[in-house]
Scaffold this active site. Structure first.
Site, short mmCIF file in Angstrom:
data_model
loop_
_atom_site.label_atom_id
_atom_site.label_comp_id
_atom_site.label_asym_id
_atom_site.label_seq_id
_atom_site.Cartn_x
_atom_site.Cartn_y
_atom_site.Cartn_z
N GLU A 194 0.87 -1.18 0.00
CA GLU A 194 0.00 0.00 0.00
C GLU A 194 0.91 1.23 0.00
O GLU A 194 1.49 1.57 1.01
CB GLU A 194 -0.91 -0.01 1.24
CG GLU A 194 -1.90 -1.16 1.27
CD GLU A 194 -2.96 -1.06 0.19
OE1 GLU A 194 -3.16 0.05 -0.35
OE2 GLU A 194 -3.58 -2.09 -0.13
N CYS A 233 -2.28 9.23 2.66
CA CYS A 233 -1.81 8.65 1.40
C CYS A 233 -2.77 8.93 0.25
O CYS A 233 -2.35 8.93 -0.92
CB CYS A 233 -1.59 7.14 1.55
SG CYS A 233 -3.06 6.23 2.08
#
Length: 468
Positions: free
Chosen positions: A215, A249
């Site tokens: 990720e 993010c």
């Protein structure tokens, strides 16, 4: 790192492997009991956990619960509810040539799993994958970020209160501990962090053919066309950019806006920043602090020499080696030459880039690596379809930001440089499970056509009848 610490990590992994091999983690009832204990312990320690989060990031208890612990508890409750169903054999159709038999897929845990989590959402991005790994029946080594020492310690104490270390344990520390862990053989690695470190994790995993979920991040774009509801767009865009002070993010990283509404959007964003944080945002008690001096200085450096449309200020924290960066709008063009366009910003800075034709915005995005998220603000169906058909990205929203990751029913993950694999809900259970295909064949009937010697007239005719 001392040889003693390396040996401790080696012994920890071996103890978990030995424990996994006893089969103790496989009964679904045992997994559910452990997850129930974990949920109860999180609820009991809520204030302690939120205090640690506030100490590391100056994150308010409201934002800490909304964006971390609340989402954790919601995800955990869903996994506890659904795991018995997911763990059962999943019936599949049986092809006619395999008559008479029963076909099904059976999920089994990988074994010993390494979860490496970042500092920006230390609970959400540590515990959510851990829930999935435990629900699937694995043993877990959790490695939180050393950049958030208070939450790292709180996580270690939480896990220690729920699990024996041979089932789940936390290894604290920095780069040396990360390197020592990656030298061990794990059965699965789940990493959340930067692209550069993700490449290193994948390189290490390749030595043992260890599967990975990465990720990562990237520069997540926003497109605002001239049909968008600009006041609402600004409100939702400001929410996504200010959340965790942009240290997210999937934060909107830059904004491509139709030139016809560019000035209006800038003015509305200014209003929203002031409405959310007040006239003195750097004094707002609920505004999240930049994690450390390194990132604080980096963000200031991105603004040097740039054309500032709004903001640009900063304030140091006298009690912490970091500070706050004011919400800032930076002018740029389709050449993308401003310093903030040279890297993932990870802060409350938003470049504003006007375009004249939608195709220019699409081309601008497609010239770069595939982003983790994309946000489109429009009321035009053709624009929605055009962007979705032309742009590749991990996931995103139309007419909002961030919220696509807050659901059990869709996976969250990247593509290309923004990551591989996904999790949340069933995707978490599947990520940490190997799904075995099983054909259980009856013994009272055995069709002869597949066996030698082959009889062309009969066997081949039957084969061609079934397989075409």
């Amino acid at each position: 790192m001392s040889a003693e610490h390396v040996k401790y990590i080696e012994k920890t992994v071996q103890k978990q492997r030995d424990f996994f091999n006893t089969g103790a983690t496989r009964p679904v009832a045992q997994r559910l009991k452990a997850l129930a204990r974990l949920k109860a312990e999180i609820q009991a320690r809520e204030q302690q956990l939120l205090n640690a989060l506030q100490a590391d990031l100056h994150k308010s208890h409201f934002e800490g619960y909304m964006c971390e612990l609340g989402l954790n508890l919601d995800e955990l409750g869903y996994l506890m509810k659904m795991t018995p169903q997911w763990a059962r054999p999943q019936r599949r159709p049986t092809p006619l040539p395999q008559y008479v038999s029963k076909s099904y897929e059976l999920a089994e845990p990988y074994g010993v799993v390494l979860i490496m989590s970042p500092w920006n959402y230390p609970y959400l991005l540590s515990l959510d994958p851990l829930f999935g790994a435990v629900a699937a029946g694995n043993c877990v080594v959790l490695k939180p970020s050393a950049y958030a020492p208070n939450t790292s310690r709180a996580l270690a104490e939480l896990i220690q209160a729920v699990f024996p270390p041979e089932w789940v344990t936390v290894i604290e520390g920095g780069r040396e501990q990360n390197a020592a862990l990656l030298d061990q053989r794990f059965d699965y690695i789940f990493f959340t962090g930067s692209v550069d470190v993700g490449k290193f994790v994948m390189e290490k995993a390749a030595k043992n053919l260890t599967p990975v979920t990465l990720e990562l991040g990237g520069k997540s774009p926003v497109i605002v066309d001239k049909t968008a509801n600009i006041p609402l767009t600004a409100r939702r865009l400001a929410f996504g950019k200010l959340l965790n002070a942009g240290q997210t993010c999937v934060a909107p990283d830059y904004c491509l806006v139709d030139r016809a509404v560019k000035d209006q959007l800038v003015e509305e964003l200014k209003k929203q920043f002031q409405k959310m944080l007040g006239e003195a945002p750097l004094q707002n008690p609920d505004f999240v602090r930049i994690i450390n001096r390194k990132h604080f200085n980096r963000l200031q450096g991105l603004l040097e020499g740039e054309t500032i449309l709004y903001g640009g200020g900063h304030r140091e924290d006298p009690d912490h080696d970091s500070g706050w960066i004011a919400p800032t709008l930076v002018a740029d063009t389709l050449e993308g030459k401003s310093k903030p366009m040279g890297e993932e910003i990870f802060g409350p800075i938003l470049p504003i880039i006007p375009y004249d034709q939608l195709g220019q915005a699409i081309h601008f995005i497609n010239q770069r690596e595939k982003p983790l998220a994309l946000y489109l603000f429009t009321r035009c169906k053709k624009t929605k379809q055009r962007v979705l058909n032309r742009c590749s990205f991990g996931g995103g929203c139309i007419n909002d930001t961030i919220i696509h990751l807050a659901t059990h029913h869709m996976g969250f993950g990247g593509v290309g440089y923004s990551g591989m694999g996904s999790y949340h809900g069933k995707r978490s259970f599947d990520t940490f499970s190997h799904h075995r295909a099983i054909v259980d064949k009856a013994t009272w009937l055995d069709l002869p056509m597949r066996y030698q010697p082959y009889t062309k007239k009969i066997n081949e005719r039957l084969i061609r009848m079934f397989l075409r």
